[in-house]
Design an enzyme around this catalytic site. Structure first.
Site, PDB file in Angstrom:
ATOM      1  CG  HIS B  64      -1.850   1.143   1.300  1.00 23.23           C
ATOM      2  ND1 HIS B  64      -3.103   1.152   0.724  1.00 23.23           N
ATOM      3  CD2 HIS B  64      -1.716   2.365   1.869  1.00 23.23           C
ATOM      4  CE1 HIS B  64      -3.677   2.320   0.938  1.00 23.23           C
ATOM      5  NE2 HIS B  64      -2.874   3.072   1.632  1.00 23.23           N
ATOM      6  CG  HIS B 134     -10.470   3.122   2.647  1.00 21.33           C
ATOM      7  ND1 HIS B 134     -11.181   3.306   3.805  1.00 21.33           N
ATOM      8  CD2 HIS B 134      -9.174   3.180   3.011  1.00 21.33           C
ATOM      9  CE1 HIS B 134     -10.338   3.473   4.807  1.00 21.33           C
ATOM     10  NE2 HIS B 134      -9.135   3.399   4.354  1.00 21.33           N
TER      11      HIS B 134
END
Lengths: 152, 792
Positions: B64, B134
């Site tokens: 990420h 998300h």
């Protein structure tokens, strides 16, 4: 000491459970929602009741039942209570506690505050079960919940 | 006094297997190779790491945060042979942008090194855009996951430059169909797609609306592959004075935190998002779900914008994935410095050292400021009712030092911290064999089916949840036309203190990618740029973002699809001179069901923004005239692959439309000249659903009918009506200017396709005089308009 309070919307009528579930339920089920507060506190009970009445209730649109642990509504088949897990951030709880902490001489202190949404389900046949509601409404990642059937 | 709570972890004596197990037990998501590199680092330092240090490295090296797959060396094999891709990002994204920046100096003001990329708006102002995903948190808790997804990207804008002002948001979602049967969900504890959709939409609503940022653009895709792994993309645009873009850290600055307190919500978010989901994820990963408080973030936003205007901010970044660890790590990466964890205000007592440093509690920003600014900053914090904490300082040591009540719990060389081992990967791509055939169609019935498909139906019930007018600068809204319910190709925003405006658009075509990922990459850039130009943007002043989501990157075929998508995307971006100014990726979107893993298709979102030089260039997508002429610009191919029609009809093996980028962009430039010359009344993008849907949507204003006469040119009827070939526009021109307009497009594919009519309120399509479709537009509209009403 402990107090329970249940806040009910005066102008709400029973809704169709099909709106809550992903698959249509068996039979014609209806629902109503209330807010249930369970407070443990030290200090004056009168002050605690006054706080609930003034802070948690809008007297134009709400009515409140304080002090009784019995469900405020009747005629239901079961009720599902669900609320945020103790480790999850509950904005309403945080706001209430923060507001209380800023009061001068509130007369009582909180030991704990539990807030749940109480979903009453009404089934004329009295046979409806809570499984579908738990599956579709409760999220085990952030909620704790319990189901109580009406006494037969 | 409470002592620091941390521990040393013995790694020096562990072999590779044991190191991998340690990573798994501690949920670090570090590979065996990574752990060996960590072991070597601490062997050189002649000590064991603390748990805080391992967590910091895990977060810094997470997919990420470090984008290691886009940085990996990939051996890519196709039918043409094997090539070595020296980093997807370096080769196909950064290199493209650098080329374009050389050719267009002064347009891109900042790209790839800040929280968002900036382009030139006018002499005084710049605009930026950032989009993030998300996904994993939204799969676990849709409302909170989406809520904080938007909150996080808004903070990226606040952390861009010395604090950009968020002015507009977009959201793009991928869900399973809302009418999915429960028995078709092959795993326990997976939230039904309808529940995911409701939760996600409300989550985004409740953050954006409460912060007073309009949500103006978006898209939704529905596919069974997203049942287990929904995708939630949130983006925000910002505005900043040009002089406040550049920022640099120095030694001797105070490091301060502003905003919310630090708690246990959101722990391991960065490493959680880098792992796949399982049935147990709901219970085990609850801590990774952050809880948002938009009112808190609004207060932080007001504080930052005022502090920036007063010149009080030297450097700023947001506390996102990895919390203080990533913010401080990024900020102190060049200078080094010291953070004092006991100073961090906590939501609850008892957090141990790594929990404080790695917590992803929301609504926190970290700033570097001069000591002499502290008094004024504290006063601003008081005015805006936000908490400000002196967290530490920058020094010239080059070492990230973190202490907790006097004990050093983390001491890492900043240079070494960012040198994660480079991955080597292998990918394969074998194109799907296709052959274009004439697919028969029942035009009216097929149009009804396509209009009623979840891919096409009106998103109005969802769009209306979002305040798209707050701040009062939304010029072209998501829904417009006479009845204010017709979809527009893009949104256009005014900018305070500027004569210029800007438009925002998105493109996402995962169905194409299942058959031809290269074509999908091309088409997403093409569609996004096309929509921006249709909304009035200057073709020479457009910038784009790439956001990728995919399943398992360790699967050669899936990775091969990603490589092809990136190549297609890069080819068109370079031809269109549309630089990438930001991007993100999300991997491991696959779910372990009882029947095996289910991966999402490679999904590319291209979002873009462009400068609109004058409001007069904004024409909208809804029919305006009662007798105007309709022109079809561009070429229709017999290529139904990836189309809504083909999917609806179960037609497979059809070619996916290819994009002739050179021809398309030349046409778009010529179209823009027509707009500037005042020749265009309105225009609509021909995308999903083809011409038939585009014409119907233009006619949904309800004021006029439409008649189109298709050419009898040998192209199958189904292709004419439903092909989603790229590079096509349906343009409305005044009847009196039709000849001039057609002449303007002399060297381009331009067909006078039809006209508006006052005589009826139908969509009438003929070919060689024969009636193909003759349907009342209000009936077509009701099929389209109510598609999602029963679900949201």
């Amino acid at each position: 000491m402990r107090l329970e309070a249940e806040v009910i919307g005066k102008f709400e009528t029973a809704g169709d459970c099909a709106k809550l579930l992903y698959a249509p339920p068996q039979g014609k089920l209806r629902y109503r929602r209330t807010r249930h507060y369970e407070i443990e506190f030290e200090g004056s009970e009168e002050s605690a009741r006054e706080f609930i009445d003034l802070v948690l209730v809008d007297h134009v649109s709400h009515e409140v039942h304080i002090g009784s642990s019995s469900p405020a509504l009747s005629g239901f088949t079961f009720h599902l209570d669900y609320g945020m897990k103790p480790t999850a951030l509950d904005h309403e709880k945080e706001t209430i506690l923060r507001y209380h902490s800023e009061l001068e001489n509130p007369g009582f202190t909180f030991s704990s505050l539990k807030i749940t949404t109480r979903l009453y389900v009404f089934d004329d046949d009295g046979k409806a079960t809570a499984d579908a509601f738990v599956q579709d409404i409760v999220n085990p990642a952030v909620h704790v919940w319990s189901v109580q059937r009406a006494a037969s | 006094m409470i002592h620091a709570t941390y521990r040393h972890i013995t790694i020096s004596s562990l072999d590779g297997e044991a190191l991998a197990k340690l990573s798994s037990d501690m949920k670090l998501s570090l590979s065996r190779e990574d752990m060996l590199a960590v072991q070597a680092y601490f062997a050189k330092a002649n000590r064991e790491p603390t748990d805080v240090e391992l967590e910091v490295i895990a977060q810094t090296w997470s997919e990420h945060c470090k984008h290691r797959i886009f940085g990996a060396q990939i051996e890519h094999t196709t039918e043409s042979g094997t090539e070595i891709v020296d980093g997807l990002f370096k080769t196909y994204i950064k290199a493209i942008t650098e080329k374009i920046m050389e050719q267009k100096p002064g347009f891109v003001l900042s790209a790839f090194h800040d929280n968002a990329g900036f382009i030139d708006l006018d002499d005084d102002l710049a605009i930026c855009l950032k989009a993030e995903t998300h996904n994993h948190p939204s799969a676990i808790e849709p409302y909170a996951g989406a809520n904080t997804g938007l909150g996080g990207v808004i903070r990226d804008i606040l952390g861009a430059g010395k604090g950009a002002k968020p002015v507009a948001s977009l959201d793009v979602f991928c869900f399973g169909s809302p009418d999915t049967r429960q028995e078709d969900i092959k795993a326990d504890d997976v939230i039904h797609p309808l529940g995911v959709m409701r939760g996600v939409v409300r989550g985004v609503r409740d953050y954006g609306n409460r912060m007073g940022i309009p949500t103006v653009s978006g898209a939704i895709q529905f596919d069974p592959a997203y049942i287990y792994n929904p995708l939630v993309f949130c983006g925000t645009a910002g505005v900043i004075p040009r002089g406040d873009i550049d920022k640099a850290m120095e030694a001797g600055l105070k490091i301060i935190a502003v905003g919310g307190r630090t708690g246990r919500d959101g722990l391991h978010g960065a490493t959680f998002s880098s792992a796949s989901l399982t049935t147990d994820s709901h219970e085990e990963d609850q801590q990774a779900v952050q809880i948002g408080n938009p009112i808190e973030e609004k207060k932080v936003s007001d504080f930052i914008l005022d502090a920036r205007a007063r010149g009080l901010i030297v450097f700023i970044t947001d506390c996102g994935a990895g919390g203080f660890s990533s913010a401080a790590g990024e900020m102190l990466s060049e200078t080094g410095g010291q953070i004092y964890l006991e100073r961090a205000p906590l939501k609850e007592p008892g957090l141990v050292s790594w929990e404080i440093f790695l917590s992803e509690s929301q609504e926190r920003m970290v700033l570097a400021v001069r000591e002499e600014s502290m008094y004024e900053l504290r006063e601003l914090a008081r005015i805006y009712e936000t908490e400000l904490t002196d967290l530490g300082e920058s020094d010239g040591s080059g070492i990230l030092k973190v202490s907790h009540n006097g004990e050093m719990v983390c001491e890492l060389d900043c240079a070494g911290l960012h040198e994660a081992p480079r991955r080597s990967m292998a990918s394969t791509h074998k194109p799907t064999r296709t052959a274009a055939i004439e697919v028969p169609c029942d035009p009216a019935a097929d149009l009804a089916k396509v209009l009623g498909d979840f891919a096409i139906v009106s998103r109005e019930p969802i769009i209306r949840e979002y305040d798209h007018e707050v701040q009062g600068n939304t010029f072209l809204k998501p829904l417009a036309g006479a009845a204010a319910d017709a979809p527009q190709d893009a949104a256009v925003m005014r900018v305070d203190d500027s004569e210029k405006l800007f438009s925002m658009a998105v493109s996402i075509l995962p169905e194409w990618g299942k058959y031809d990922p290269f074509a999908m990459g091309q088409a997403c850039v093409d569609e996004c740029v096309r929509q921006l130009i249709l909304s009035g943007a200057n073709p020479e002043r457009i910038a784009i973002l790439d956001n990728f989501c995919m399943g398992n990157p360790d699967d050669r075929n899936e990775l091969g699809a990603l490589v092809e998508t990136v190549k297609g995307m890069a080819e068109v971006a370079l031809e269109y001179q549309a630089p990438f100014v930001s991007g993100k990726d999300s991997f491991y979107n696959y779910f372990e069901t009882a029947d095996g893993p289910v991966s999402i298709p490679v999904t590319l979102l291209v979002s873009g923004f462009g400068v609109v030089e004058e409001a007069a260039h904004i024409t909208g997508s809804s029919l305006r005239g009662s007798d105007s002429v309709l022109l079809l610009l561009g070429t229709t191919e017999n290529a139904l692959g990836g189309s809504v029609f083909a999917r609806k009809r179960g037609v497979s093996g059809q070619p996916v439309p290819q994009t002739d980028a050179k021809a398309n962009f030349a046409l778009y430039r010529r179209y823009y000249e027509a707009v500037c010359a005042g020749l265009v009344l309105s225009a609509h993008d021909i995308g999903e659903g083809g011409i038939a849907v585009a014409a119907a949507e233009m006619g949904f204003t309800g004021k006029h009918g439409i008649h189109l006469d298709l050419p009898d040119d040998g192209l199958p009827l189904s292709a004419h009506l439903f092909s989603e070939s790229t590079g096509r526009l349906l343009v409305e021109v005044d009847a009196e200017k039709a000849a001039a307009a057609i002449s303007h497009f002399d060297d381009f594919p331009c067909l006078q396709l039809g006209a508006a009519s006052e005589a009826h309120r139908s969509l009438r399509i003929t070919r060689a005089g024969e009636s193909i479709i003759d349907e009342d537009l209000s009936q077509l509209k009701s099929l389209w308009k109510n598609g999602l009403s029963g679900y949201y």
